[in-house]
Write a protein that holds these residues in place. Structure first.
Motif, mmCIF file in Angstrom:
data_model
loop_
_atom_site.group_PDB
_atom_site.id
_atom_site.type_symbol
_atom_site.label_atom_id
_atom_site.label_comp_id
_atom_site.label_asym_id
_atom_site.label_seq_id
_atom_site.Cartn_x
_atom_site.Cartn_y
_atom_site.Cartn_z
ATOM 1 N N LEU A 98 51.967 16.076 30.884
ATOM 2 C CA LEU A 98 51.150 14.878 30.730
ATOM 3 C C LEU A 98 51.698 14.033 29.577
ATOM 4 N N ALA A 99 51.882 12.743 29.824
ATOM 5 C CA ALA A 99 52.406 11.848 28.793
ATOM 6 C C ALA A 99 51.431 11.780 27.615
ATOM 7 N N PRO A 100 51.924 11.655 26.385
ATOM 8 C CA PRO A 100 51.046 11.617 25.201
ATOM 9 C C PRO A 100 49.947 10.567 25.283
ATOM 10 N N THR A 157 28.994 14.762 35.001
ATOM 11 C CA THR A 157 29.650 16.068 35.053
ATOM 12 C C THR A 157 30.996 15.977 35.766
ATOM 13 N N VAL A 158 31.057 15.214 36.857
ATOM 14 C CA VAL A 158 32.303 15.050 37.611
ATOM 15 C C VAL A 158 33.374 14.385 36.749
ATOM 16 N N VAL A 159 32.991 13.324 36.040
ATOM 17 C CA VAL A 159 33.947 12.618 35.178
ATOM 18 C C VAL A 159 34.504 13.569 34.115
ATOM 19 N N ARG A 160 33.627 14.314 33.476
ATOM 20 C CA ARG A 160 34.067 15.234 32.421
ATOM 21 C C ARG A 160 34.977 16.315 32.998
ATOM 22 N N THR A 161 34.606 16.874 34.137
ATOM 23 C CA THR A 161 35.406 17.934 34.755
ATOM 24 C C THR A 161 36.790 17.433 35.131
ATOM 25 N N GLU A 162 36.852 16.234 35.735
ATOM 26 C CA GLU A 162 38.148 15.670 36.134
ATOM 27 C C GLU A 162 39.036 15.427 34.925
ATOM 28 N N ALA A 163 38.444 14.969 33.838
ATOM 29 C CA ALA A 163 39.229 14.732 32.619
ATOM 30 C C ALA A 163 39.767 16.045 32.064
ATOM 31 N N GLU A 164 38.940 17.089 32.092
ATOM 32 C CA GLU A 164 39.383 18.388 31.579
ATOM 33 C C GLU A 164 40.475 18.995 32.465
ATOM 34 N N VAL A 165 40.354 18.793 33.781
ATOM 35 C CA VAL A 165 41.394 19.273 34.699
ATOM 36 C C VAL A 165 42.710 18.547 34.423
ATOM 37 N N ALA A 166 42.628 17.232 34.220
ATOM 38 C CA ALA A 166 43.832 16.444 33.933
ATOM 39 C C ALA A 166 44.499 16.903 32.639
ATOM 40 N N PHE A 178 42.690 10.804 28.313
ATOM 41 C CA PHE A 178 41.841 11.816 28.948
ATOM 42 C C PHE A 178 40.992 12.557 27.919
ATOM 43 N N GLU A 179 41.513 12.742 26.707
ATOM 44 C CA GLU A 179 40.722 13.384 25.652
ATOM 45 C C GLU A 179 39.508 12.534 25.292
#
Length: 233
Positions: A29-31, A14-23, A37-38
């Motif tokens: 953000l560079a392409p 859950t933490v990994v997914r949340t951090e990626a969505e926040v990023a 992150f997607e």
């Protein structure tokens, strides 16, 4: 062990997914970073779903999962599922439609029955190629409500049918068509049986696959229906 491991994995996933969505929500953000992150968000979501499935199976087999029973209508759950999968089916070029649709009162867990219905429809769409169709029907019988999901997908070979409800089992044809751990059907069968019902499946290669769920109608005595189910089998 599976229950403990799955439980411990829930938080970091859950933490990994949340951090990626926040990023992904940050400006500028560079392409290349956005694409990375997607992928992280997508794969962590898929991993989270697998962890939840493993936890449900472990608790079910350990008799630790309590099934709350409330009066509800299975046809409402099915209608919601068909609406939810409409876009997914359209993107895959699969025609998703409702067939026969009766009012279907049952006693059970809304959360678990929703999971059962979603798993079966998801499985049907996943293994149906573009141009095919998935038809979902709900029928009301005297003592039972019946959910039929018929797809015109790749089908399942006769020798593989006895194993389709085994955890992680995927036939050679299924492996070449879609990825995934194949936990949906084992969970769906357990949910059906936990509601004093059953999930069966018939299939013909390159013609159709047709899972059928039978659940006791709400008006009936579950103990009587349990005996009837034994005779039915």
């Amino acid at each position: 062990f599976m229950a403990d491991a799955s439980h411990e994995l829930r938080t970091p996933v859950t933490v990994v997914r949340t951090e990626a969505e926040v990023a992904l929500g940050r400006e500028g953000l560079a392409p290349d970073d956005r694409r990375s992150f997607e992928v992280i968000a997508s794969e962590s979501a898929r991993l989270g779903a697998v962890v939840e499935d493993l936890l449900i199976l472990a608790r079910a087999e350990g008799a630790e999962l309590v099934v709350d029973r409330n009066a509800l209508f299975l046809d409402d759950t099915v209608s919601d599922a068909v609406s939810a999968f409409g876009t997914v089916a359209a993107q895959r070029g699969v025609a998703l439609a409702l067939g026969e649709f009766d009012e279907a009162p049952v006693m059970g867990s809304e959360l678990l029955l929703r999971r059962l219905v979603f798993a079966i429809i998801d499985n049907a769409i996943k293994y149906t190629p573009a141009g095919g169709s998935v038809t979902v029907s709900v029928r009301a019988e005297v003592n039972w409500v019946v959910l039929d999901v018929i797809d015109t997908g790749i089908g399942i070979a006769e020798h593989a049918l006895p194993r389709v409800f085994d955890r992680f089992y995927r036939s050679a044809r299924a492996r070449s068509t879609a990825a995934g751990p194949r936990l949906g059907l084992p969970i769906a069968r357990w949910i059906a049986e936990a509601h004093v019902g059953e999930l069966t499946l018939a299939s013909v290669i390159e013609v159709e696959t047709a899972p059928t769920v039978r659940l006791p109608r709400h008006e009936q005595d579950v103990r009587v229906l349990s005996c009837s189910l034994g005779r039915l089998r």
